[in-house]
Design a protein around this motif. Structure first.
Motif, PDB file in Angstrom:
ATOM      1  N   TRP A  20      17.124  -0.450  16.920  1.00  0.00           N
ATOM      2  CA  TRP A  20      17.315   0.981  16.680  1.00  0.00           C
ATOM      3  C   TRP A  20      16.987   1.324  15.225  1.00  0.00           C
ATOM      4  N   ARG A  21      17.494   0.510  14.315  1.00  0.00           N
ATOM      5  CA  ARG A  21      17.212   0.746  12.881  1.00  0.00           C
ATOM      6  C   ARG A  21      15.750   0.487  12.562  1.00  0.00           C
ATOM      7  N   LYS A  22      15.173  -0.531  13.227  1.00  0.00           N
ATOM      8  CA  LYS A  22      13.749  -0.827  12.999  1.00  0.00           C
ATOM      9  C   LYS A  22      12.890   0.339  13.465  1.00  0.00           C
ATOM     10  N   THR A  23      13.248   0.916  14.619  1.00  0.00           N
ATOM     11  CA  THR A  23      12.512   2.067  15.137  1.00  0.00           C
ATOM     12  C   THR A  23      12.618   3.246  14.180  1.00  0.00           C
ATOM     13  N   MET A  24      13.823   3.463  13.653  1.00  0.00           N
ATOM     14  CA  MET A  24      14.016   4.575  12.713  1.00  0.00           C
ATOM     15  C   MET A  24      13.063   4.420  11.522  1.00  0.00           C
ATOM     16  N   LEU A  25      12.998   3.215  10.968  1.00  0.00           N
ATOM     17  CA  LEU A  25      12.154   2.976   9.791  1.00  0.00           C
ATOM     18  C   LEU A  25      10.671   3.159  10.126  1.00  0.00           C
ATOM     19  N   GLN A  26      10.282   2.675  11.305  1.00  0.00           N
ATOM     20  CA  GLN A  26       8.884   2.849  11.745  1.00  0.00           C
ATOM     21  C   GLN A  26       8.527   4.322  11.825  1.00  0.00           C
ATOM     22  N   GLU A  27       9.421   5.102  12.435  1.00  0.00           N
ATOM     23  CA  GLU A  27       9.154   6.540  12.570  1.00  0.00           C
ATOM     24  C   GLU A  27       9.078   7.215  11.208  1.00  0.00           C
ATOM     25  N   MET A  28       9.952   6.782  10.293  1.00  0.00           N
ATOM     26  CA  MET A  28       9.927   7.355   8.946  1.00  0.00           C
ATOM     27  C   MET A  28       8.604   7.016   8.262  1.00  0.00           C
ATOM     28  N   ASN A  29       8.182   5.757   8.370  1.00  0.00           N
ATOM     29  CA  ASN A  29       6.930   5.337   7.730  1.00  0.00           C
ATOM     30  C   ASN A  29       5.728   6.065   8.310  1.00  0.00           C
ATOM     31  N   ARG A  30       5.768   6.295   9.622  1.00  0.00           N
ATOM     32  CA  ARG A  30       4.677   7.015  10.275  1.00  0.00           C
ATOM     33  C   ARG A  30       4.538   8.410   9.671  1.00  0.00           C
ATOM     34  N   GLU A  31       5.669   9.070   9.483  1.00  0.00           N
ATOM     35  CA  GLU A  31       5.654  10.418   8.909  1.00  0.00           C
ATOM     36  C   GLU A  31       5.286  10.368   7.422  1.00  0.00           C
ATOM     37  N   LEU A  32       5.779   9.328   6.729  1.00  0.00           N
ATOM     38  CA  LEU A  32       5.469   9.184   5.298  1.00  0.00           C
ATOM     39  C   LEU A  32       3.971   9.000   5.063  1.00  0.00           C
ATOM     40  N   ALA A  33       3.277   8.429   6.055  1.00  0.00           N
ATOM     41  CA  ALA A  33       1.838   8.192   5.905  1.00  0.00           C
ATOM     42  C   ALA A  33       1.079   9.501   5.678  1.00  0.00           C
ATOM     43  N   PHE A  34       1.643  10.635   6.119  1.00  0.00           N
ATOM     44  CA  PHE A  34       1.003  11.931   5.888  1.00  0.00           C
ATOM     45  C   PHE A  34       1.270  12.455   4.478  1.00  0.00           C
ATOM     46  N   HIS A  35       2.099  11.751   3.730  1.00  0.00           N
ATOM     47  CA  HIS A  35       2.480  12.240   2.401  1.00  0.00           C
ATOM     48  C   HIS A  35       2.266  11.170   1.335  1.00  0.00           C
ATOM     49  N   PRO A  36       1.007  10.934   0.989  1.00  0.00           N
ATOM     50  CA  PRO A  36       0.705   9.884   0.012  1.00  0.00           C
ATOM     51  C   PRO A  36       1.288  10.178  -1.370  1.00  0.00           C
ATOM     52  N   ASN A  37       1.753  11.398  -1.586  1.00  0.00           N
ATOM     53  CA  ASN A  37       2.355  11.732  -2.895  1.00  0.00           C
ATOM     54  C   ASN A  37       3.829  11.339  -2.971  1.00  0.00           C
ATOM     55  N   ILE A  38       4.343  10.679  -1.901  1.00  0.00           N
ATOM     56  CA  ILE A  38       5.747  10.258  -1.920  1.00  0.00           C
ATOM     57  C   ILE A  38       5.860   8.754  -2.120  1.00  0.00           C
ATOM     58  N   ASN A  39       6.632   8.404  -3.138  1.00  0.00           N
ATOM     59  CA  ASN A  39       6.940   7.003  -3.397  1.00  0.00           C
ATOM     60  C   ASN A  39       8.271   6.705  -2.707  1.00  0.00           C
ATOM     61  N   PHE A  40       8.315   5.713  -1.831  1.00  0.00           N
ATOM     62  CA  PHE A  40       9.490   5.490  -0.977  1.00  0.00           C
ATOM     63  C   PHE A  40      10.208   4.201  -1.385  1.00  0.00           C
ATOM     64  N   LEU A  41      11.465   4.347  -1.812  1.00  0.00           N
ATOM     65  CA  LEU A  41      12.265   3.160  -2.164  1.00  0.00           C
ATOM     66  C   LEU A  41      13.246   2.902  -1.028  1.00  0.00           C
ATOM     67  N   TYR A  42      13.414   1.640  -0.655  1.00  0.00           N
ATOM     68  CA  TYR A  42      14.223   1.331   0.524  1.00  0.00           C
ATOM     69  C   TYR A  42      15.081   0.090   0.291  1.00  0.00           C
ATOM     70  N   ARG A  43      16.359   0.188   0.633  1.00  0.00           N
ATOM     71  CA  ARG A  43      17.248  -0.986   0.612  1.00  0.00           C
ATOM     72  C   ARG A  43      18.084  -0.969   1.878  1.00  0.00           C
TER      73      ARG A  43
END
Ligand code: FRU
Length: 323
Positions: A20-43
């Motif tokens: 479930w958490r892996k899916t959430m992150l995948q979906e977030m990354n998919r959407e982030l791919a449309f926003h190359p101006n966003i630097n994403f930090l993750y822990r």
């Protein structure tokens, strides 16, 4: 040409080992791919609230433009959320809640509704009469409390329908299995198990599968293709309550906040029952969406390739003309 602003988004996730958490992150990354101006930090904090407090503070030291958190448990993570918010950093709380109104937006399922829908489904299965074991998630995380309350409210008008035992599975199949194994033999007359997620529901199936004569209905929550949908279609569990991860909405809300656009503060994702009558169509829909996604990715790659060729040719023409 308009100059693009660069942003940093920091995300503190409570745990990442489950699908479930892996899916959430995948979906977030998919959407982030449309926003190359966003630097994403993750822990991620391995399901440890203390560890998450430390990590959240470390992320905030990076001065992010926006902070996203899915707290392991509400209470311990409340101070850091409040601090960030009062410092002026927009905060998006995801899935599990905090004990303060000091946040910018919340995105997650309507967990009370999930519990209530599960309870109504139990009433329907048992025709208002029977014995139930409830396996909860971490008792101090809001979905555990809300799913419990919804379930209890749905069955409260049926006095012959009773929760005879409640155990704490901590959201984990391993814990659920250990705890249920300790008590299962005491309840040969159990009719139904309500497990607050599909992994714990499947653990209940594992425990009862070898106990002759005990075959309770099992209801879970989440409805992921790799877990809930599979378990329902394999008939190891009876039903699951859909609990989408909201990954895309989390990022699109973050982008709206950063761009100072309007956004809803409370974003409740709706649930639905998945059982043997509709699991097939759900699986087909998921497969369809996945194939459309890979189509999009293939086209994106082709576009990139075309751009590369075009740029090469431009350089080539430029060299020709200028020599
Ligand atoms: C995953 C999970 C889900 C559950 C949610 C509750 O880590 O346990 O299975 O629905 O978290 O917060």
């Amino acid at each position: 040409e308009q100059k693009q602003r660069y942003y940093t988004i920091a995300f503190s996730q409570c745990v990442e080992s489950d699908d479930w958490r892996k899916t959430m992150l995948q979906e977030m990354n998919r959407e982030l791919a449309f926003h190359p101006n966003i630097n994403f930090l993750y822990r991620q904090a391995d399901g440890n609230s203390q560890k998450q407090v430390v990590q959240a503070n470390e992320l905030l030291k990076e001065d992010p433009d926006l902070f996203i958190i899915s707290p392991n448990e509400g209470e311990p993570l409340t101070p850091v959320v409040k601090q960030a918010f009062l410092k002026g950093i927009p905060v998006i709380v995801v899935d599990r809640k905090v004990a303060t109104p000091h946040y910018t937006a919340y995105i997650g399922s309507d967990n009370y509704e999930i519990g209530k829908t599960a309870g109504q489904y139990a009433v329907h299965l048992l025709k208002g009469k029977g014995k139930i074991i409830e396996i909860t998630g971490l008792p101090k995380s809001s979905p555990a409390i809300e799913r419990h309350n919804g379930f209890a409210d749905a069955i409260k008008n049926y006095p012959s329908l009773q929760v005879i035992q409640q155990i704490n599975g901590e959201w984990l199949p391993e814990t659920a299995k250990i705890e249920l194994s300790k008590i299962a033999a005491r309840y040969p007359d159990v009719d139904l198990v309500f497990a607050q997620n599909d992994m714990m529901a499947q653990a209940a199936y594992e425990v009862f599968k070898n106990m002759v004569g005990i075959k309770p209905y099992i209801i879970g929550v989440d409805g992921l293709p790799s877990t809930g949908l599979k378990f329902v279609s394999d008939k190891t569990i009876t039903a699951t309550m859909l609990n989408p991860t909201g990954g895309e909405e989390i990022i699109s809300t973050a982008v709206k906040i950063l761009n100072k656009e309007n956004f809803p503060r409370e974003n409740l994702i709706q649930t639905t029952v998945i059982d043997s009558t509709n699991v097939r169509i759900m699986q087909l829909q998921v497969a369809k969406a996945a194939s459309q996604q890979s189509q999009i990715e293939r086209q994106e790659n082709r576009l990139e390739e075309q751009k590369r060729i075009y740029n090469n040719q431009r350089t080539f023409v430029y060299i020709l003309v200028s020599s």
